[in-house]
Design a protein around this motif. Structure first.
Motif, PDB file in Angstrom:
ATOM      1  N   GLU A 269       0.819  -1.214   0.000  1.00 54.00           N
ATOM      2  CA  GLU A 269       0.000   0.000   0.000  1.00 54.00           C
ATOM      3  C   GLU A 269       0.855   1.268   0.000  1.00 54.00           C
ATOM      4  OE1 GLU A 269      -2.854  -0.253   3.141  1.00 54.00           O
ATOM      5  OE2 GLU A 269      -4.006  -1.838   2.129  1.00 54.00           O
ATOM      6  N   LYS A 270       1.937   1.217  -0.785  1.00 52.99           N
ATOM      7  CA  LYS A 270       2.784   2.397  -0.940  1.00 52.99           C
ATOM      8  C   LYS A 270       2.037   3.440  -1.771  1.00 52.99           C
ATOM      9  CE  LYS A 270       6.656   0.617   0.855  1.00 52.99           C
ATOM     10  NZ  LYS A 270       7.324   1.155   2.056  1.00 52.99           N
ATOM     11  N   ASP A 271       2.414   4.674  -1.597  1.00 58.18           N
ATOM     12  CA  ASP A 271       1.830   5.744  -2.400  1.00 58.18           C
ATOM     13  C   ASP A 271       2.475   5.688  -3.780  1.00 58.18           C
ATOM     14  OD1 ASP A 271       0.907   8.015  -3.587  1.00 58.18           O
ATOM     15  OD2 ASP A 271       1.424   9.365  -1.937  1.00 58.18           O
ATOM     16  N   LEU A 272       1.766   5.095  -4.738  1.00 60.59           N
ATOM     17  CA  LEU A 272       2.342   4.871  -6.061  1.00 60.59           C
ATOM     18  C   LEU A 272       2.554   6.163  -6.839  1.00 60.59           C
ATOM     19  CD1 LEU A 272       0.434   1.636  -7.067  1.00 60.59           C
ATOM     20  CD2 LEU A 272       2.792   1.847  -6.322  1.00 60.59           C
ATOM     21  N   THR A 273       1.866   7.233  -6.483  1.00 53.29           N
ATOM     22  CA  THR A 273       2.117   8.507  -7.145  1.00 53.29           C
ATOM     23  C   THR A 273       3.501   9.042  -6.795  1.00 53.29           C
ATOM     24  OG1 THR A 273       1.114   9.782  -5.352  1.00 53.29           O
ATOM     25  CG2 THR A 273      -0.335   9.092  -7.145  1.00 53.29           C
ATOM     26  N   VAL A 274       4.048   8.547  -5.680  1.00 52.11           N
ATOM     27  CA  VAL A 274       5.400   8.921  -5.257  1.00 52.11           C
ATOM     28  C   VAL A 274       6.426   7.937  -5.806  1.00 52.11           C
ATOM     29  CG1 VAL A 274       6.948   9.229  -3.291  1.00 52.11           C
ATOM     30  CG2 VAL A 274       4.592  10.066  -3.162  1.00 52.11           C
ATOM     31  N   TYR A 275       6.095   6.647  -5.744  1.00 51.13           N
ATOM     32  CA  TYR A 275       7.050   5.612  -6.125  1.00 51.13           C
ATOM     33  C   TYR A 275       7.167   5.408  -7.635  1.00 51.13           C
ATOM     34  CZ  TYR A 275       7.943   4.076  -1.351  1.00 51.13           C
ATOM     35  OH  TYR A 275       8.355   4.017  -0.048  1.00 51.13           O
ATOM     36  N   PHE A 276       6.115   5.747  -8.364  1.00 45.88           N
ATOM     37  CA  PHE A 276       6.160   5.539  -9.810  1.00 45.88           C
ATOM     38  C   PHE A 276       7.282   6.331 -10.484  1.00 45.88           C
ATOM     39  CE2 PHE A 276       4.408   5.396 -14.153  1.00 45.88           C
ATOM     40  CZ  PHE A 276       4.120   4.042 -14.234  1.00 45.88           C
ATOM     41  N   PRO A 277       7.459   7.616 -10.142  1.00 47.11           N
ATOM     42  CA  PRO A 277       8.592   8.363 -10.711  1.00 47.11           C
ATOM     43  C   PRO A 277       9.946   7.772 -10.312  1.00 47.11           C
ATOM     44  CG  PRO A 277       6.954   9.865  -9.835  1.00 47.11           C
ATOM     45  CD  PRO A 277       6.570   8.496  -9.359  1.00 47.11           C
ATOM     46  N   LYS A 308      -5.105   5.237  -8.674  1.00 46.51           N
ATOM     47  CA  LYS A 308      -4.191   6.090  -7.919  1.00 46.51           C
ATOM     48  C   LYS A 308      -3.382   7.021  -8.821  1.00 46.51           C
ATOM     49  CE  LYS A 308      -3.596   2.879  -4.030  1.00 46.51           C
ATOM     50  NZ  LYS A 308      -2.646   2.073  -3.242  1.00 46.51           N
ATOM     51  N   LEU A 309      -3.168   6.604 -10.061  1.00 54.37           N
ATOM     52  CA  LEU A 309      -2.284   7.363 -10.929  1.00 54.37           C
ATOM     53  C   LEU A 309      -2.987   8.261 -11.937  1.00 54.37           C
ATOM     54  CD1 LEU A 309       0.458   4.698 -11.760  1.00 54.37           C
ATOM     55  CD2 LEU A 309       0.646   6.630 -10.214  1.00 54.37           C
ATOM     56  N   GLU A 310      -4.223   7.931 -12.318  1.00 51.07           N
ATOM     57  CA  GLU A 310      -4.842   8.644 -13.423  1.00 51.07           C
ATOM     58  C   GLU A 310      -5.041  10.136 -13.140  1.00 51.07           C
ATOM     59  OE1 GLU A 310      -9.415   7.212 -12.322  1.00 51.07           O
ATOM     60  OE2 GLU A 310      -8.518   6.771 -14.262  1.00 51.07           O
ATOM     61  N   THR A 311      -5.188  10.489 -11.854  1.00 56.71           N
ATOM     62  CA  THR A 311      -5.356  11.897 -11.502  1.00 56.71           C
ATOM     63  C   THR A 311      -4.047  12.665 -11.678  1.00 56.71           C
ATOM     64  OG1 THR A 311      -7.066  11.351  -9.891  1.00 56.71           O
ATOM     65  CG2 THR A 311      -6.015  13.513  -9.688  1.00 56.71           C
ATOM     66  N   HIS A 312      -2.931  11.994 -11.323  1.00 60.56           N
ATOM     67  CA  HIS A 312      -1.632  12.663 -11.367  1.00 60.56           C
ATOM     68  C   HIS A 312      -0.994  12.607 -12.751  1.00 60.56           C
ATOM     69  CE1 HIS A 312      -2.282  11.971  -7.079  1.00 60.56           C
ATOM     70  NE2 HIS A 312      -1.411  12.937  -6.858  1.00 60.56           N
ATOM     71  N   TYR A 313      -1.214  11.498 -13.476  1.00 62.53           N
ATOM     72  CA  TYR A 313      -0.599  11.333 -14.783  1.00 62.53           C
ATOM     73  C   TYR A 313      -1.648  10.923 -15.818  1.00 62.53           C
ATOM     74  CZ  TYR A 313       3.233  10.821 -11.458  1.00 62.53           C
ATOM     75  OH  TYR A 313       4.102  10.995 -10.415  1.00 62.53           O
ATOM     76  N   PRO A 314      -2.673  11.744 -16.043  1.00 66.36           N
ATOM     77  CA  PRO A 314      -3.767  11.354 -16.940  1.00 66.36           C
ATOM     78  C   PRO A 314      -3.339  11.114 -18.374  1.00 66.36           C
ATOM     79  CG  PRO A 314      -3.855  13.702 -16.448  1.00 66.36           C
ATOM     80  CD  PRO A 314      -2.835  13.102 -15.513  1.00 66.36           C
ATOM     81  N   GLU A 315      -2.238  11.769 -18.796  1.00 63.35           N
ATOM     82  CA  GLU A 315      -1.817  11.635 -20.185  1.00 63.35           C
ATOM     83  C   GLU A 315      -1.278  10.253 -20.518  1.00 63.35           C
ATOM     84  OE1 GLU A 315       1.777  12.558 -17.822  1.00 63.35           O
ATOM     85  OE2 GLU A 315      -0.265  13.304 -17.878  1.00 63.35           O
ATOM     86  N   MET A 316      -0.887   9.467 -19.526  1.00 63.38           N
ATOM     87  CA  MET A 316      -0.281   8.166 -19.825  1.00 63.38           C
ATOM     88  C   MET A 316      -1.285   7.031 -19.789  1.00 63.38           C
ATOM     89  SD  MET A 316       1.782   7.053 -16.399  1.00 63.38           S
ATOM     90  CE  MET A 316       0.921   6.504 -14.930  1.00 63.38           C
ATOM     91  N   ILE A 317      -2.395   7.193 -19.100  1.00 62.43           N
ATOM     92  CA  ILE A 317      -3.331   6.099 -18.921  1.00 62.43           C
ATOM     93  C   ILE A 317      -3.897   5.570 -20.238  1.00 62.43           C
ATOM     94  CG2 ILE A 317      -5.504   5.398 -17.844  1.00 62.43           C
ATOM     95  CD1 ILE A 317      -3.117   5.712 -15.945  1.00 62.43           C
ATOM     96  N   PRO A 318      -4.285   6.412 -21.213  1.00 55.73           N
ATOM     97  CA  PRO A 318      -4.816   5.871 -22.456  1.00 55.73           C
ATOM     98  C   PRO A 318      -3.859   4.957 -23.196  1.00 55.73           C
ATOM     99  CG  PRO A 318      -5.328   8.202 -22.273  1.00 55.73           C
ATOM    100  CD  PRO A 318      -4.358   7.860 -21.171  1.00 55.73           C
TER     101      PRO A 318
END
Length: 328
Positions: A269-277, A308-318
């Motif tokens: 349950e890590k904060d993936l918006t932090v760990y993804f970068p 968790k990510l679509e709000t922070h990085y919406p351009e990559m989800i599609p």
């Protein structure tokens, strides 16, 4: 890198195009090989050409009887980029439509299970001495672990120099990798300990410029040598191979590293918006889209990661519906 002496009707444009690509960070080695052959092709068949016509482009791109589909697509992509370059500087040029030639079915990376990894690495420990590669039995157990544990590309491991392996701080320095990027890669304590033991035997009097994983005469391990040993360990570990183009491949250790890391973070349950970068930087990716490729391979946790990510990085989800970001 020796400069190619182009002689065909587009020689100056080709040279300028290659230099431009390298100036913005591309290695452009494979592409330069295509241009060398294209230059010879136009010199022989269209020596008086001034424009890059549709006839020249389609003649050059026509599939050879011995050629794989992927190579034809590669040649077509290179000439398409060249056409766009010529058009940008005012030279009349036919620009091949994107996707003009059908591509082969995209390879789906093989994700090794924990049990398969354990069995594979056990087999590397059984590697024997070879006079053709004196340190092979010492190299293989570490080389493959390093690819998986650090998520490295095969070329990044093969071309490591002694100076690139910091045994005191446990950091690898990767120079001039894909798109000429460089980065620092921290390693685990267990891998560092293995490297220290290895270095005492293989590099008792270390020279910074020596290859860390030397083959005969101090040259780096070749891709062929790595792959040959990989297939042997794979078979002995009881992991089935699907044949040419079907895998598993050596590069799938890098894919497996990324997927396992994402899964572990999700389970913790890590904060993936932090760990993804962090994963993006660690793997040496240029964009989030490249890293997002692994979300498709993490199917069982993909919905949670997306939310968790679509709000922070919406351009990559599609892009998760497809793409070929990490194929080498």
């Amino acid at each position: 890198m020796s400069k190619i002496n182009y002689q065909g009707p587009f020689k100056d444009h080709i040279q300028n195009h290659v230099e431009f690509k390298r100036a913005v960070g591309y290695k452009y080695v494979t592409e330069e090989g295509h241009f060398k052959r294209f230059d010879r092709f136009t010199l022989e068949k269209y020596p008086q050409a001034t424009d890059l016509t549709k006839h020249i482009v389609l003649d050059w791109c026509s599939k050879k009887t011995y050629e794989a589909q992927a190579n034809q697509c590669s040649r077509a992509s290179v000439i398409r980029q060249f056409g766009k370059y010529l058009d940008s500087i005012g030279v009349k040029s036919y620009i091949l439509p994107k996707g003009y030639y059908p591509t082969e079915k995209q390879y789906m990376p093989y994700i090794y299970t924990d049990n398969e990894l354990m069995n594979f690495f056990v087999e590397t420990e059984k590697c024997r001495y070879s006079s053709q590669c004196p340190y092979r039995h010492l190299i293989m157990p570490i080389l493959f672990r390093m690819i998986y544990m650090c998520g490295l590309r095969v070329s990044e491991v093969r071309l490591l120099k002694v100076a690139d392996v910091d045994l005191e701080n446990g950091i690898l320095t990767i120079h001039h990798s894909k798109k000429d990027n460089s980065r620092l890669v921290p390693t685990s304590n267990s891998l560092v300990e293995r490297c220290r033991h290895y270095s005492k035997i293989v590099h008792p009097f270390p020279k910074e410029e020596d290859f860390y994983f030397p083959a005969l005469n101090g040259k780096p391990m070749t891709i062929g040598n790595v792959y040959k040993n990989f297939r042997k360990f794979l078979w002995r570990a009881g992991i089935s191979h699907g044949g040419r183009g079907r895998g598993p491949r050596v590069h799938d250790f890098r894919h497996t590293f990324a997927v396992h890391r994402l899964k572990k973070w999700a389970e913790q349950e890590k904060d993936l918006t932090v760990y993804f970068p962090v994963l993006k930087a660690y793997m040496g990716h240029d964009s989030f889209e490249e890293t997002a490729y692994y979300l498709r391979l993490t199917a069982d946790v993909f919905p949670n990661i997306t939310l968790k990510l679509e709000t922070h990085y919406p351009e990559m989800i599609p892009e998760l519906a497809g793409g070929t970001y990490e194929t080498n």
